[in-house]
Design an enzyme around this catalytic site. Structure first.
Site, PDB file in Angstrom:
ATOM      1  N   LYS A 102       1.074  28.151 -16.294  1.00 55.38           N
ATOM      2  CA  LYS A 102       0.708  28.458 -17.751  1.00 55.38           C
ATOM      3  C   LYS A 102      -0.727  29.342 -17.715  1.00 55.38           C
ATOM      4  O   LYS A 102      -1.319  29.493 -16.932  1.00 55.38           O
ATOM      5  CB  LYS A 102       0.289  26.997 -18.467  1.00 55.38           C
ATOM      6  CG  LYS A 102       0.533  27.168 -20.027  1.00 55.38           C
ATOM      7  CD  LYS A 102       0.401  25.580 -20.379  1.00 55.38           C
ATOM      8  CE  LYS A 102      -0.276  25.732 -21.690  1.00 55.38           C
ATOM      9  NZ  LYS A 102      -0.481  24.430 -22.191  1.00 55.38           N
TER      10      LYS A 102
ATOM     11  N   LYS B 220      -6.911  29.885 -20.872  1.00 54.37           N
ATOM     12  CA  LYS B 220      -8.167  30.867 -21.269  1.00 54.37           C
ATOM     13  C   LYS B 220      -9.330  30.580 -20.192  1.00 54.37           C
ATOM     14  O   LYS B 220     -10.200  31.352 -20.208  1.00 54.37           O
ATOM     15  CB  LYS B 220      -8.626  30.490 -22.390  1.00 54.37           C
ATOM     16  CG  LYS B 220      -8.975  29.048 -22.934  1.00 54.37           C
ATOM     17  CD  LYS B 220      -9.218  28.898 -24.343  1.00 54.37           C
ATOM     18  CE  LYS B 220      -9.658  27.475 -24.619  1.00 54.37           C
ATOM     19  NZ  LYS B 220     -10.317  26.545 -23.983  1.00 54.37           N
TER      20      LYS B 220
ATOM     21  N   LYS C  54      -9.349  17.507 -12.418  1.00 51.25           N
ATOM     22  CA  LYS C  54     -10.848  18.140 -12.660  1.00 51.25           C
ATOM     23  C   LYS C  54     -11.845  17.638 -11.809  1.00 51.25           C
ATOM     24  O   LYS C  54     -12.718  18.450 -11.303  1.00 51.25           O
ATOM     25  CB  LYS C  54     -11.403  17.959 -14.065  1.00 51.25           C
ATOM     26  CG  LYS C  54     -10.536  18.742 -15.087  1.00 51.25           C
ATOM     27  CD  LYS C  54     -11.220  18.766 -16.698  1.00 51.25           C
ATOM     28  CE  LYS C  54     -10.687  19.595 -17.533  1.00 51.25           C
ATOM     29  NZ  LYS C  54     -11.340  19.686 -18.839  1.00 51.25           N
TER      30      LYS C  54
END
Ligand code: TRP
Length: 335
Positions: free
Chosen positions: A199, A202, A114
């Site tokens: 993967k 969202k 991140k």
């Protein structure tokens, strides 16, 4: 109070809830409600470790809760709440901070990923994220935590903290939580439609990569038509060489509740296009009643707030004894 084992899970109000969240998480939560003391939290304190639009955050938070309920989370069985409504989370996180080492947090791969992604906003909260997550879990004497592979390292840290503190203060302050793998983890991993080696997420910027719970029939069909398939034209399951087709077959299998073999047989002699169209219909039919319930639930904000207030009250009640016992152990004067 309940004697069922406690299960805690959190989901960040970011991105759009999508079919991968439903299959990988929410659908399993619904099934666990009778056997566990379930707490499902919308973790907005975690969400603000990256930049958020306040308006979007607020709307999305209520949307997500409405989706949980529409999907079958029953607020009479499970505790559904917003993390910031229960200040004990922040408070325990601080206490845990003072027992978490910089070196431990430095090792967290999610922090590294991140920070690379949000170079302009490497804030202390992003670094400290795992301590807050540990607080979420330890606050409720949680035994089971359903987590994906990407959160295993955080759960390991949570376990280390629980063990460390129990040893240090020579009492069982916290239960040592375990990862929870759903009994039928059938097709748990749903992959991105455009890149079936990643993967489905969202928060993906490319919304063609996932089917949102809110997508209508036309959008679903469009996204599936665009979905990456593989060379060749025969439909069979080969994760290694045909990951795109394998992903569509997995989706079909999970949504139709049939084993992969039966699905492959069903598509014998048919073409990729058939699979895509049938799958689109299947998903659209499946989502329709959930979408209708969502619309109904979301339109009654008063009721939604009432459910969240009840959830927060219930969560606080369960959290307070653990927090107090820790404060006592630390030598705080209790009020
Ligand atoms: N970090 C989790 C995620 O991004 C969300 C989360 C926060 C969580 N607190 C939790 C998950 C506690 C399980 C238990 O997926």
């Amino acid at each position: 109070m309940t004697s069922k084992p406690t299960l805690f899970s959190g989901i960040q109000p970011s991105g759009d809830l999508m079919i991968g969240n439903y299959i990988g998480s929410i659908k399993n939560w619904v099934k666990m409600q009778d056997d566990y003391n379930c707490l499902f939290s919308l973790v907005n304190l975690h969400a603000i470790t990256v930049e958020q639009s306040p308006e979007a955050l607020k709307k999305r938070s209520l949307d997500f809760v409405a989706w949980y309920l529409a999907a079958g989370i029953d607020p009479d069985k499970s505790t559904v709440f917003i993390q910031s409504h229960v200040p004990e989370h922040s408070e325990l996180a601080w206490l845990l901070n003072c027992h978490t080492y910089m070196g431990e947090l430095n090792r967290m791969t999610q922090f590294k990923d991140k920070s690379a992604k949000h170079e302009q906003n490497i804030n202390v909260g992003l670094f400290d994220y795992p301590a807050l997550m540990a607080a979420d879990i330890l606050l409720y004497q949680t035994e089971k935590v359903p987590v994906g592979a990407d959160q295993k390292q955080h759960l390991e840290l949570t376990r280390d903290l629980a063990i460390r503190l129990n040893n240090k203060f020579e009492r069982e302050l916290f239960k040592v939580p375990e990862p929870f793998i759903p009994p039928t983890s059938a097709g748990g991993r749903i992959m991105s439609l455009q890149d079936p080696t990643a993967k489905m997420s969202k928060s993906d910027e490319n919304k063609d990569n996932f089917i949102a719970l809110a997508d209508d029939r036309k959008q679903i069909l469009k996204k599936l038509k665009k979905a990456v398939t593989d060379s060749g034209s025969e439909i069979y399951y080969d994760l290694e060489n045909k990951p795109g087709v394998a992903n569509l077959l997995t989706l079909y299998s999970v949504i139709s509740d049939q084993p992969i073999d039966a699905v492959v047989k069903h598509f014998e002699g048919k073409m990729y296009g058939h699979l895509k169209i049938e799958l689109a219909e299947l998903i659209a039919d499946y989502l329709e009643p959930i979408q209708n319930r969502f619309t109904e639930i979301r339109s009654n904000e008063t009721e939604l707030h009432a459910i969240l207030t009840k959830g927060a009250d219930h969560a606080r009640q369960q959290a307070q004894p653990t927090l107090r016992a820790f404060q006592e152990a630390l030598g705080f004067v209790l009020r």
